[in-house]
Design a protein around this motif. Structure first.
Motif, PDB file in Angstrom:
ATOM      1  N   ASN A  22      14.942  -8.313  -3.928  1.00  0.00           N
ATOM      2  CA  ASN A  22      13.593  -7.896  -4.338  1.00  0.00           C
ATOM      3  C   ASN A  22      12.593  -7.978  -3.191  1.00  0.00           C
ATOM      4  O   ASN A  22      12.753  -8.801  -2.284  1.00  0.00           O
ATOM      5  CB  ASN A  22      13.070  -8.822  -5.443  1.00  0.00           C
ATOM      6  N   PRO A  23      11.512  -7.185  -3.264  1.00  0.00           N
ATOM      7  CA  PRO A  23      10.427  -7.379  -2.299  1.00  0.00           C
ATOM      8  C   PRO A  23       9.732  -8.722  -2.547  1.00  0.00           C
ATOM      9  O   PRO A  23       9.866  -9.293  -3.636  1.00  0.00           O
ATOM     10  CB  PRO A  23       9.455  -6.236  -2.628  1.00  0.00           C
ATOM     11  N   ALA A  24       8.980  -9.204  -1.567  1.00  0.00           N
ATOM     12  CA  ALA A  24       8.189 -10.429  -1.766  1.00  0.00           C
ATOM     13  C   ALA A  24       7.159 -10.146  -2.856  1.00  0.00           C
ATOM     14  O   ALA A  24       6.733  -8.992  -3.026  1.00  0.00           O
ATOM     15  CB  ALA A  24       7.489 -10.784  -0.465  1.00  0.00           C
ATOM     16  N   PRO A  25       6.713 -11.171  -3.606  1.00  0.00           N
ATOM     17  CA  PRO A  25       5.768 -10.930  -4.702  1.00  0.00           C
ATOM     18  C   PRO A  25       4.517 -10.167  -4.275  1.00  0.00           C
ATOM     19  O   PRO A  25       3.998  -9.343  -5.027  1.00  0.00           O
ATOM     20  CB  PRO A  25       5.404 -12.342  -5.180  1.00  0.00           C
ATOM     21  N   ASP A  26       4.025 -10.426  -3.057  1.00  0.00           N
ATOM     22  CA  ASP A  26       2.788  -9.740  -2.650  1.00  0.00           C
ATOM     23  C   ASP A  26       3.040  -8.460  -1.837  1.00  0.00           C
ATOM     24  O   ASP A  26       2.089  -7.857  -1.318  1.00  0.00           O
ATOM     25  CB  ASP A  26       1.844 -10.706  -1.900  1.00  0.00           C
ATOM     26  N   ALA A  27       4.292  -8.035  -1.732  1.00  0.00           N
ATOM     27  CA  ALA A  27       4.584  -6.762  -1.041  1.00  0.00           C
ATOM     28  C   ALA A  27       3.970  -5.624  -1.842  1.00  0.00           C
ATOM     29  O   ALA A  27       4.009  -5.635  -3.082  1.00  0.00           O
ATOM     30  CB  ALA A  27       6.085  -6.568  -0.918  1.00  0.00           C
ATOM     31  N   ILE A  28       3.412  -4.649  -1.121  1.00  0.00           N
ATOM     32  CA  ILE A  28       2.739  -3.550  -1.823  1.00  0.00           C
ATOM     33  C   ILE A  28       3.671  -2.364  -1.978  1.00  0.00           C
ATOM     34  O   ILE A  28       4.316  -1.932  -1.005  1.00  0.00           O
ATOM     35  CB  ILE A  28       1.427  -3.171  -1.095  1.00  0.00           C
ATOM     36  N   LEU A  29       3.750  -1.868  -3.211  1.00  0.00           N
ATOM     37  CA  LEU A  29       4.669  -0.762  -3.493  1.00  0.00           C
ATOM     38  C   LEU A  29       3.932   0.560  -3.481  1.00  0.00           C
ATOM     39  O   LEU A  29       2.975   0.755  -4.243  1.00  0.00           O
ATOM     40  CB  LEU A  29       5.322  -0.966  -4.865  1.00  0.00           C
ATOM     41  N   TYR A  30       4.404   1.438  -2.630  1.00  0.00           N
ATOM     42  CA  TYR A  30       3.884   2.806  -2.568  1.00  0.00           C
ATOM     43  C   TYR A  30       4.936   3.629  -1.825  1.00  0.00           C
ATOM     44  O   TYR A  30       5.599   3.089  -0.929  1.00  0.00           O
ATOM     45  CB  TYR A  30       2.525   2.862  -1.837  1.00  0.00           C
ATOM     46  N   PRO A  31       5.155   4.899  -2.157  1.00  0.00           N
ATOM     47  CA  PRO A  31       6.204   5.668  -1.485  1.00  0.00           C
ATOM     48  C   PRO A  31       6.085   5.593   0.039  1.00  0.00           C
ATOM     49  O   PRO A  31       4.975   5.707   0.580  1.00  0.00           O
ATOM     50  CB  PRO A  31       5.976   7.097  -1.988  1.00  0.00           C
ATOM     51  N   LEU A  32       7.248   5.425   0.699  1.00  0.00           N
ATOM     52  CA  LEU A  32       7.234   5.330   2.158  1.00  0.00           C
ATOM     53  C   LEU A  32       7.088   6.710   2.790  1.00  0.00           C
ATOM     54  O   LEU A  32       6.698   6.835   3.942  1.00  0.00           O
ATOM     55  CB  LEU A  32       8.525   4.653   2.641  1.00  0.00           C
ATOM     56  N   LYS A  33       7.429   7.726   2.008  1.00  0.00           N
ATOM     57  CA  LYS A  33       7.361   9.097   2.545  1.00  0.00           C
ATOM     58  C   LYS A  33       7.105  10.032   1.375  1.00  0.00           C
ATOM     59  O   LYS A  33       7.796   9.937   0.352  1.00  0.00           O
ATOM     60  CB  LYS A  33       8.732   9.401   3.158  1.00  0.00           C
ATOM     61  N   ILE A  34       6.090  10.881   1.515  1.00  0.00           N
ATOM     62  CA  ILE A  34       5.823  11.871   0.465  1.00  0.00           C
ATOM     63  C   ILE A  34       5.972  13.249   1.103  1.00  0.00           C
ATOM     64  O   ILE A  34       5.253  13.568   2.057  1.00  0.00           O
ATOM     65  CB  ILE A  34       4.418  11.681  -0.146  1.00  0.00           C
ATOM     66  N   GLU A  35       6.950  14.009   0.635  1.00  0.00           N
ATOM     67  CA  GLU A  35       7.198  15.340   1.234  1.00  0.00           C
ATOM     68  C   GLU A  35       6.016  16.265   0.929  1.00  0.00           C
ATOM     69  O   GLU A  35       5.305  16.069  -0.073  1.00  0.00           O
ATOM     70  CB  GLU A  35       8.479  15.958   0.656  1.00  0.00           C
ATOM     71  N   GLU A  36       5.876  17.271   1.775  1.00  0.00           N
ATOM     72  CA  GLU A  36       4.776  18.228   1.571  1.00  0.00           C
ATOM     73  C   GLU A  36       4.866  18.882   0.199  1.00  0.00           C
ATOM     74  O   GLU A  36       5.962  19.254  -0.244  1.00  0.00           O
ATOM     75  CB  GLU A  36       4.850  19.298   2.659  1.00  0.00           C
ATOM     76  N   GLY A  37       3.769  18.950  -0.487  1.00  0.00           N
ATOM     77  CA  GLY A  37       3.753  19.595  -1.802  1.00  0.00           C
ATOM     78  C   GLY A  37       4.132  18.649  -2.937  1.00  0.00           C
ATOM     79  O   GLY A  37       4.040  19.009  -4.104  1.00  0.00           O
ATOM     80  N   GLU A  38       4.579  17.427  -2.571  1.00  0.00           N
ATOM     81  CA  GLU A  38       4.953  16.457  -3.612  1.00  0.00           C
ATOM     82  C   GLU A  38       3.770  15.560  -3.943  1.00  0.00           C
ATOM     83  O   GLU A  38       2.889  15.357  -3.109  1.00  0.00           O
ATOM     84  CB  GLU A  38       6.076  15.562  -3.091  1.00  0.00           C
ATOM     85  N   LYS A  39       3.792  15.010  -5.167  1.00  0.00           N
ATOM     86  CA  LYS A  39       2.780  14.007  -5.541  1.00  0.00           C
ATOM     87  C   LYS A  39       3.443  12.636  -5.528  1.00  0.00           C
ATOM     88  O   LYS A  39       4.655  12.540  -5.701  1.00  0.00           O
ATOM     89  CB  LYS A  39       2.303  14.302  -6.977  1.00  0.00           C
ATOM     90  N   SER A  40       2.644  11.600  -5.386  1.00  0.00           N
ATOM     91  CA  SER A  40       3.233  10.256  -5.404  1.00  0.00           C
ATOM     92  C   SER A  40       3.653   9.889  -6.838  1.00  0.00           C
ATOM     93  O   SER A  40       2.913  10.165  -7.787  1.00  0.00           O
ATOM     94  CB  SER A  40       2.209   9.238  -4.907  1.00  0.00           C
ATOM     95  N   VAL A  41       4.846   9.267  -6.987  1.00  0.00           N
ATOM     96  CA  VAL A  41       5.241   8.815  -8.327  1.00  0.00           C
ATOM     97  C   VAL A  41       4.511   7.514  -8.713  1.00  0.00           C
ATOM     98  O   VAL A  41       4.578   7.071  -9.850  1.00  0.00           O
ATOM     99  CB  VAL A  41       6.782   8.593  -8.463  1.00  0.00           C
ATOM    100  N   VAL A  42       3.815   6.932  -7.730  1.00  0.00           N
ATOM    101  CA  VAL A  42       3.047   5.705  -7.997  1.00  0.00           C
ATOM    102  C   VAL A  42       1.562   6.076  -7.998  1.00  0.00           C
ATOM    103  O   VAL A  42       1.072   6.645  -7.027  1.00  0.00           O
ATOM    104  CB  VAL A  42       3.327   4.649  -6.899  1.00  0.00           C
ATOM    105  N   ASN A  43       0.852   5.778  -9.078  1.00  0.00           N
ATOM    106  CA  ASN A  43      -0.567   6.154  -9.169  1.00  0.00           C
ATOM    107  C   ASN A  43      -1.414   5.505  -8.095  1.00  0.00           C
ATOM    108  O   ASN A  43      -2.182   6.151  -7.413  1.00  0.00           O
ATOM    109  CB  ASN A  43      -1.139   5.772 -10.534  1.00  0.00           C
ATOM    110  N   GLU A  44      -1.288   4.183  -8.018  1.00  0.00           N
ATOM    111  CA  GLU A  44      -2.017   3.483  -6.957  1.00  0.00           C
ATOM    112  C   GLU A  44      -1.180   2.303  -6.483  1.00  0.00           C
ATOM    113  O   GLU A  44      -0.361   1.769  -7.257  1.00  0.00           O
ATOM    114  CB  GLU A  44      -3.384   3.010  -7.464  1.00  0.00           C
ATOM    115  N   PRO A  45      -1.359   1.929  -5.201  1.00  0.00           N
ATOM    116  CA  PRO A  45      -0.544   0.834  -4.674  1.00  0.00           C
ATOM    117  C   PRO A  45      -0.628  -0.402  -5.577  1.00  0.00           C
ATOM    118  O   PRO A  45      -1.698  -0.721  -6.117  1.00  0.00           O
ATOM    119  CB  PRO A  45      -1.183   0.546  -3.309  1.00  0.00           C
ATOM    120  N   ILE A  46       0.486  -1.054  -5.746  1.00  0.00           N
ATOM    121  CA  ILE A  46       0.561  -2.203  -6.655  1.00  0.00           C
ATOM    122  C   ILE A  46       1.509  -3.235  -6.035  1.00  0.00           C
ATOM    123  O   ILE A  46       2.474  -2.855  -5.361  1.00  0.00           O
ATOM    124  CB  ILE A  46       1.055  -1.707  -8.047  1.00  0.00           C
TER     125      ILE A  46
END
Ligand SMILES: O=C1C[C@@H](c2ccc(O)c(O)c2)Oc2cc(O)cc(O)c21
Ligand SMILES: O=C(O)CCC(=O)C(=O)O
Ligand SMILES: [Fe+2]
Length: 375
Positions: A298-322
């Motif tokens: 698992n990531p550390a509890p305070d690690a922030i989750l957000y896509p590492l790469k978003i291809e052109e034309g794609e939207k993030s599957v994560v609404n906001e970093p968490i």
């Protein structure tokens, strides 16, 4: 006053009963659809023998792993470098723990929110339907998070074996994260950097034989919350996966010496949905007990989750970093809420049906009395 000793019946003794207690009975739509030993070979078994190379063999292994992550979020690895004798010791030691009398296991009772230890059914408090399993769980990484008072002290070699096992699985987990990072077209260390400091938690699952396995589940349908899970299972079978939301299921073929690798929710988020988070469950059977050991990377509890790469034309599957801690809490709360809502809906439906029946009967009765009057 003498201390009050509450004796909880451990699942092992329930396994001797002829019928499953109603607390374990699932709604029909959740019950097993495929047998524990009706194996499928849809999940690829991938050798890691060539991943030390720089050229073709590593690239080919990487390609196979990426394809499996896109299709199922599950694959099996062999030639993984984890010591075979250590795996045997780990399995033996875990079986010896579950063979202990209930009162010995309950010295590590984790009900009431304790971090690590032994519990029947689930790590979540207030599950509506119980899982047909016993677990023992401990936090192994980072080392400062270890609370040895929550690690079993029997069998005698538990701590030595589990420490060595955790260390070798951490190495394997890190190797796999490098391959997945490369597969995403990123630097080798991209996923481990996103985790800040890698956490590891081990959950040992023991599924006793079950008198009515078609009515219950060893472990209900779920996705794992973390990045990847390395699952060691015995040869009995019972791990099942679905990729159509639970309509159809396959049973993963046990492979001697292999680890099943499940992508978790964080793997799904960090790859912006390119990799599937494995949707899975465990079924039980009336012939054999079963043991599986899940090592959650698992990531550390305070690690922030957000896509590492978003291809052109794609939207993030994560609404906001968490943070992982927030995501974990949300997920477990949702999982619990969902089962409670389902129970309420079922009760409401039942109440509705009863009300309807009472109304119809009242009408029939009143009709009858009317007939009587008219006659
Ligand atoms: O026991 C498990 C299995 C699994 C899980 C995820 C979500 C659920 O709602 C559920 O019932 C089981 O992942 C886990 C993750 C943990 O941190 C601890 C566990 O015991 C488990
Ligand atoms: O026992 C199994 O096969 C599945 C275990 C699992 O999914 C888990 O522990 O998260
Ligand atoms: Fe799981």
């Amino acid at each position: 006053m003498a201390p009050l000793i509450i004796c909880k019946k451990s699942l092992t003794s329930l396994a001797e009963e002829k019928y499953v207690n109603k607390k374990f009975i699932r709604d029909e739509d959740e019950r097993p659809k495929v047998a524990y030993n009706e194996f499928s070979d849809d999940i690829p078994v991938i050798s890691l023998a060539g991943i030390g190379e720089c050229g073709g063999e590593r690239a080919e292994t990487c390609r196979k792993i990426v394809a499996a992550c896109e299709e199922w979020g599950i694959f099996q690895v062999v030639d993984h470098g984890v010591d075979t004798e250590l795996v045997k010791d780990m399995t033996r030691s875990a079986r010896e723990f579950f063979d202990l009398p209930a009162e010995e296991k309950l010295r590590f009772d984790m009900s009431g929110g304790k971090k690590g230890g032994f519990i029947v059914s689930s790590h979540l408090q207030g599950e509506v339907v119980k899982d047909w399993r016993e677990i023992v769980t401990y936090f192994s990484y980072p080392i400062k998070a270890r609370d040895y008072s929550r690690w079993p002290d029997k069998p005698e070699d538990w701590r030595a074996v589990t420490e060595a096992y955790s260390e070798q699985l951490m190495e394997l987990g890190c190797k796999l994260l490098e391959i997945l990072s490369e597969g995403m077209g990123l630097e080798k260390d991209a996923l481990s950097k996103a985790c800040v400091e890698m956490d590891q938690k081990v959950v040992v699952n023991f599924y006793p034989k079950c008198p009515q396995p078609n009515l219950t589940l060893g472990l209900k349908r779920h996705t794992d919350p973390g990045l990847i899970t390395l699952l060691l299972q015995d040869q009995v079978g019972g791990l099942q996966a679905t990729r159509d939301g639970g309509k159809t299921w396959i049973t993963v073929q046990p492979v001697e010496g292999a680890f099943v690798v499940n992508l978790g929710d964080c793997g799904h988020y960090l790859s912006n949905g390119r990799f599937k988070n494995a949707d899975h469950q465990a079924v039980v059977n009336s012939n054999y007990s079963r043991l599986s050991i899940a090592t959650f990377q698992n990531p550390a509890p305070d690690a922030i989750l957000y896509p590492l790469k978003i291809e052109e034309g794609e939207k993030s599957v994560v609404n906001e970093p968490i943070t992982f801690a927030e995501m974990y809490k949300k997920k477990m709360t949702n999982d619990l809420e969902l089962s409670k809502l389902k129970k309420m809906a079922k009760e409401n439906k039942l109440q509705e049906e009863i009300l309807q029946k009472v109304k119809v009967e009242a009408q029939v009765k009143s009709c009858k009395s009317l007939e009587e009057i008219l006659a």
